[in-house]
Design a protein around this motif. Structure first.
Motif, PDB file in Angstrom:
ATOM      1  N   ALA A   1      33.106  44.877  37.670  1.00  9.12           N
ATOM      2  CA  ALA A   1      32.446  43.573  37.795  1.00  9.12           C
ATOM      3  C   ALA A   1      31.331  43.442  36.772  1.00  9.12           C
ATOM      4  N   ARG A   2      30.608  44.536  36.512  1.00 14.05           N
ATOM      5  CA  ARG A   2      29.530  44.517  35.525  1.00 14.05           C
ATOM      6  C   ARG A   2      30.072  44.238  34.126  1.00 14.05           C
ATOM      7  N   ALA A   3      31.233  44.823  33.801  1.00 14.48           N
ATOM      8  CA  ALA A   3      31.836  44.596  32.482  1.00 14.48           C
ATOM      9  C   ALA A   3      32.238  43.128  32.310  1.00 14.48           C
ATOM     10  N   LEU A   4      32.765  42.524  33.376  1.00 21.75           N
ATOM     11  CA  LEU A   4      33.112  41.099  33.306  1.00 21.75           C
ATOM     12  C   LEU A   4      31.868  40.247  33.080  1.00 21.75           C
ATOM     13  N   LEU A   5      30.788  40.602  33.752  1.00 18.88           N
ATOM     14  CA  LEU A   5      29.544  39.854  33.592  1.00 18.88           C
ATOM     15  C   LEU A   5      28.980  40.036  32.180  1.00 18.88           C
ATOM     16  N   ASP A   6      29.056  41.250  31.653  1.00 14.31           N
ATOM     17  CA  ASP A   6      28.574  41.503  30.287  1.00 14.31           C
ATOM     18  C   ASP A   6      29.366  40.688  29.270  1.00 14.31           C
ATOM     19  N   GLN A   7      30.691  40.599  29.466  1.00 12.41           N
ATOM     20  CA  GLN A   7      31.512  39.810  28.548  1.00 12.41           C
ATOM     21  C   GLN A   7      31.143  38.327  28.632  1.00 12.41           C
ATOM     22  N   LEU A   8      30.845  37.877  29.858  1.00 10.90           N
ATOM     23  CA  LEU A   8      30.434  36.482  30.019  1.00 10.90           C
ATOM     24  C   LEU A   8      29.161  36.203  29.225  1.00 10.90           C
ATOM     25  N   VAL A   9      28.203  37.108  29.293  1.00  8.99           N
ATOM     26  CA  VAL A   9      26.947  36.928  28.561  1.00  8.99           C
ATOM     27  C   VAL A   9      27.200  36.886  27.060  1.00  8.99           C
ATOM     28  N   GLU A  10      28.085  37.758  26.564  1.00 10.22           N
ATOM     29  CA  GLU A  10      28.410  37.742  25.131  1.00 10.22           C
ATOM     30  C   GLU A  10      29.047  36.410  24.738  1.00 10.22           C
TER      31      GLU A  10
ATOM     32  N   SER B   1      26.340  33.783  41.905  1.00  7.99           N
ATOM     33  CA  SER B   1      25.528  32.760  41.234  1.00  7.99           C
ATOM     34  C   SER B   1      24.241  33.359  40.695  1.00  7.99           C
ATOM     35  N   VAL B   2      23.590  34.207  41.497  1.00  9.72           N
ATOM     36  CA  VAL B   2      22.340  34.831  41.061  1.00  9.72           C
ATOM     37  C   VAL B   2      22.588  35.717  39.844  1.00  9.72           C
ATOM     38  N   GLN B   3      23.668  36.493  39.875  1.00 10.31           N
ATOM     39  CA  GLN B   3      23.980  37.367  38.743  1.00 10.31           C
ATOM     40  C   GLN B   3      24.153  36.567  37.451  1.00 10.31           C
ATOM     41  N   VAL B   4      24.971  35.514  37.506  1.00  8.33           N
ATOM     42  CA  VAL B   4      25.279  34.746  36.300  1.00  8.33           C
ATOM     43  C   VAL B   4      24.040  34.009  35.800  1.00  8.33           C
ATOM     44  N   VAL B   5      23.326  33.338  36.703  1.00  3.88           N
ATOM     45  CA  VAL B   5      22.139  32.584  36.296  1.00  3.88           C
ATOM     46  C   VAL B   5      21.073  33.519  35.729  1.00  3.88           C
ATOM     47  N   THR B   6      20.927  34.686  36.313  1.00  4.58           N
ATOM     48  CA  THR B   6      19.928  35.638  35.833  1.00  4.58           C
ATOM     49  C   THR B   6      20.289  36.189  34.466  1.00  4.58           C
ATOM     50  N   GLU B   7      21.514  36.700  34.310  1.00  2.00           N
ATOM     51  CA  GLU B   7      21.891  37.357  33.056  1.00  2.00           C
ATOM     52  C   GLU B   7      22.019  36.360  31.899  1.00  2.00           C
ATOM     53  N   CYS B   8      22.617  35.223  32.159  1.00  3.02           N
ATOM     54  CA  CYS B   8      22.721  34.216  31.086  1.00  3.02           C
ATOM     55  C   CYS B   8      21.352  33.608  30.786  1.00  3.02           C
ATOM     56  N   GLY B   9      20.491  33.520  31.816  1.00  7.50           N
ATOM     57  CA  GLY B   9      19.137  33.041  31.577  1.00  7.50           C
ATOM     58  C   GLY B   9      18.358  33.965  30.664  1.00  7.50           C
ATOM     59  N   LYS B  10      18.509  35.267  30.854  1.00  8.18           N
ATOM     60  CA  LYS B  10      17.843  36.225  29.966  1.00  8.18           C
ATOM     61  C   LYS B  10      18.404  36.127  28.551  1.00  8.18           C
TER      62      LYS B  10
END
Length: 721
Positions: free
Chosen positions: A418-427, A698-707
């Motif tokens: 799940a973390r790898a998917l989130l990291d790819q989303l941020v990229e 939602s918190v994960q995505v908003v937080t990581e993309c916000g940073k």
């Protein structure tokens, strides 16, 4: 014949011949589903005036659409040319100018959008005998419905008009300045001075003598019945200063909703007059719902219900009718206390509806329970709870979803995959356009939508995100080119349209999706039969597909997209409301992303202004009485009651006068929010079973993309909003 240079309906955006942009040619908003349907009905019927639609549905649609305000709203949705009330509307200046100045006009018995009764208009006897000696013949002398010469007329229009001008208009102009007319005008001025400009003592004296001995009496009291209010609205306007005294008293009383109580219900006194069509459709629904076996219930109610499936109607209706009204064949109870009780204490009976829409039961999971058994409903959003006629199937299905999917999802949500998917989303966020409607939110190959499908299916089912074949099937079914297609498949009319338009693609993909689910790690851990109802894996697989279509993929998607500024917040077509102007990204940029509680409040406030669950329903298990249109109305057992979460989350009585503004520190924002079909964590057993998972996502995505936004602000500000 249409005027020259008339432009086509629903044309693609362009510019006119002078290269000046036509502000109406490009619609300023998307039409609602019901607006689009009624537009298509009228286009088809008017093109085929002898067809079935023209003789059946068109008269009803035309009758409903006689209210003038529809014209402005329709121009916003469809551009300068559209249909309204069984007519073609051409609203561009050049077209109208040509019609009014150069084109002879043929007419019929209509006045604007309304229909006239020709039997009540002057159809006079012509001479003593008819042309064949069969008696006198009537002829039309109502000149607003007479054709002009050059448009089929025989000259009667011109003759009648000349008589009116010669013998009435000319005389009126002569008398307009004589002594009698002057005396009438002088009397009017005296009346105005007494009524409007009179001193406060006169006003208070008249107020004190209003017949009940109460100096604090409220004039609004006599008009809380909407039918009386409509009849006497002009009297109310003229007398308001007399009854309320001076302007300060009037303003203070207005601020307290007309009864001197600042805590009163802000919606009890309607804020606008309903249109004629709104009153008529309201009366039709009240009568039909009170008599479910009557003629109106079987004829007009289905048509009115179908037309009224659009969400914006709820807010407009509350403005016109107060907190209780009918919409789309349901009774709407929108006061906070009522909805809170429904969501937290009352077991709910259900039917095959989703909010204001009608679901097609044949497309929902009605599965065979075992060898020799008949089909049974396992679609838990339409199952009755225990205490409301249910046999326990709702509770059984819900427990399966939580035990075998939600619990697993919360465990996987923080693992390395799940973390790898989130990291790819941020990229992807860093390199793709993520402004309003940007490619990051719309692209089917990378960015947000593929992330939603992969992340949710990995967390809930354990499906390997690298399995391209499976995810092509899943993405094609749930999102395809439009990210609501699979949800639309389950609706009665829209589902048929979408399925046919896509050559029954959904029918072909659905068993493939079910097989993917049945083979998933989450379901492999299930016994062959679960719960006392012996639910099979096949039943569970099919059970979860509409849940994924209607809730699990769309809910988190919408929550996150609005929080990230992918779409504007809706302004609900309400004058003075500008929620669509709120710059959520500037607020997002200012919150503390390392404080989870603050991020949660940010997400909740965004979704208070645009709830992911707009409304749901329940079915009355006994007769009930509610005040609508100023009278107590009793509705029978079996009436569908709408649960209008979109209204309660914008309730001034609950959230304050700044209800349409963004306030991160709003009192009880999280604890009393209804966006998850509960009141905070208080529930009657119908709270979204994926609440914690969806909020974490939602918190994960908003937080990581916000940073990422803040890092990019130093090196790549071009993509910042």
């Amino acid at each position: 014949m249409a005027p020259a240079n008339s432009k086509p309906f629903l044309a693609s955006p362009t510019k006119n011949e002078d290269n000046d942009e036509n502000v109406y040619f490009t619609p300023s908003r998307k039409p609602s589903f019901s607006e689009s349907i009624s537009q298509r009905i009228q286009i088809s019927a008017l093109q085929r005036p002898n067809g079935l639609i023209a003789n059946t549905i068109l008269p009803i649609v035309s009758f409903i659409e006689q209210a003038n305000p529809l014209l402005v709203k329709k121009r916003e949705a469809f551009g300068p040319n559209f249909c309204n009330s069984g007519t073609v509307v051409l609203s561009e200046w050049d077209q109208v100018e040509q019609i009014l100045t150069t084109t002879p006009q043929a007419r019929t018995f209509r006045l604007g959008t309304g229909f006239l009764n020709s039997k009540r208009l002057p159809m006079m006897v012509e001479g003593r005998e008819g042309c064949c000696g069969c008696g006198p013949r009537k002829r039309n002398v109502w000149f607003l419905s007479l054709d002009q010469q050059g448009a089929g007329g025989d000259g009667m229009h011109e003759a009648v008009r000349s008589v009116f001008i010669r013998y009435f208009t000319v005389k009126a102009l002569e008398r307009q300045n004589d002594s009698t007319a002057r005396a009438l005008l002088d009397q009017l001025v005296e009346d105005y001075s007494f009524i409007v400009l009179g001193n406060a003592n006169d006003a208070l004296a008249l107020h004190a003598s209003n017949g009940n001995g109460n100096d604090n009496d409220n004039y609004y009291y006599y008009y809380n019945d909407i039918s009386n209010f409509n009849e006497k609205f002009s009297d109310f306007t003229a007398l308001s200063f007399i009854v309320l005294g001076n302007a300060n008293d009037a303003l203070a009383l207005h601020a307290s909703n007309g009864n001197g109580n600042d805590n009163d219900n802000a919606y009890f006194t309607p804020s606008r007059k309903p249109s004629l069509s709104e009153l008529i459709t309201q009366k039709i629904q009240i009568s039909a719902l009170q008599r479910p076996n009557g003629l109106l219930a079987s004829t007009l109610l289905p048509i009115v219900s179908f037309i009224e499936q659009a969400n914006p109607l709820l807010i407009k209706k509350r403005e016109a009718f107060g907190p209780n009204f009918c919409n789309s064949g349901t009774v709407v109870l929108s006061e906070w206390d009522q909805v809170e009780q429904i969501l937290t204490t009352i077991p709910q009976a259900r039917t095959f509806r989703l909010g204001t829409g009608f679901l097609n039961a044949k497309r929902l999971p009605m599965m065979v329970g075992g060898e020799g058994q008949s089909k049974r409903n396992v679609w838990f959003l339409s199952l009755d709870q225990r205490g409301a006629g249910g046999d326990g199937m709702h509770e059984a299905v819900r427990s399966v979803f939580i035990r075998y999917f939600t619990v697993k999802a919360l465990q996987r949500q923080n693992d390395s995959t799940a973390r790898a998917l989130l990291d790819q989303l941020v990229e992807d966020y860093k390199v793709m356009d993520h402004g309003l409607g940007g490619a990051f939110f719309r692209n089917s190959k990378r960015g947000f939508l593929p992330f939603v499908i992969k992340y949710i299916h990995y967390c809930l089912y354990g499906i390997d995100p690298s399995d391209k074949k499976k995810f092509r099937t899943l993405y094609g079914f749930y999102f395809g080119n439009v990210a609501t297609k699979s949800a639309a498949y389950y609706f009665s009319v829209a589902g048929t349209i979408f399925n046919v338009a896509h050559m029954f693609k959904f029918n072909r993909l659905l068993p493939k999706v079910a097989q993917i689910y049945e083979d998933s790690p989450s379901m492999m851990e299930m016994p062959d039969e679960v719960t006392s109802f012996k639910l099979t894996k096949n039943e569970v697989a099919h059970m979860t597909i509409p849940i994924m279509s209607i809730a699990a993929t769309l809910g988190p998607r919408d929550m996150i997209q609005y929080a990230m500024g992918a779409d504007k917040l809706p302004n609900h077509n309400t004058p003075g409301v500008h929620t669509d102007k709120i710059d959520v990204c500037s607020i997002w940029d200012g919150i503390n992303l390392d404080d989870r509680d603050e991020v949660v409040k940010y997400i909740y406030e965004v979704n208070r202004l645009r709830p992911p669950v707009g409304h749901s329903h329940h079915v009355a298990v006994e007769d009930f009485t509610v005040k609508i249109l100023g009278k107590d109305r009793t509705f029978p057992k079996g009436t569908v009651i709408l649960i209008p979460i979109s209204l309660t989350m914008l309730d001034k009585n609950k959230w304050g006068s700044d209800v349409h503004e963004f306030n991160l520190d709003r009192r009880n924002l999280v604890d009393e929010s209804m966006i998850f079909h509960s009141v905070g964590n208080k529930t009657n057993g119908r709270m979204c079973p994926g609440k914690e998972f969806g909020l974490n996502m939602s918190v994960q995505v908003v937080t990581e993309c916000g940073k990422a936004r803040r890092q990019m602000g130093e090196t790549n500000a071009g993509f910042l909003n």
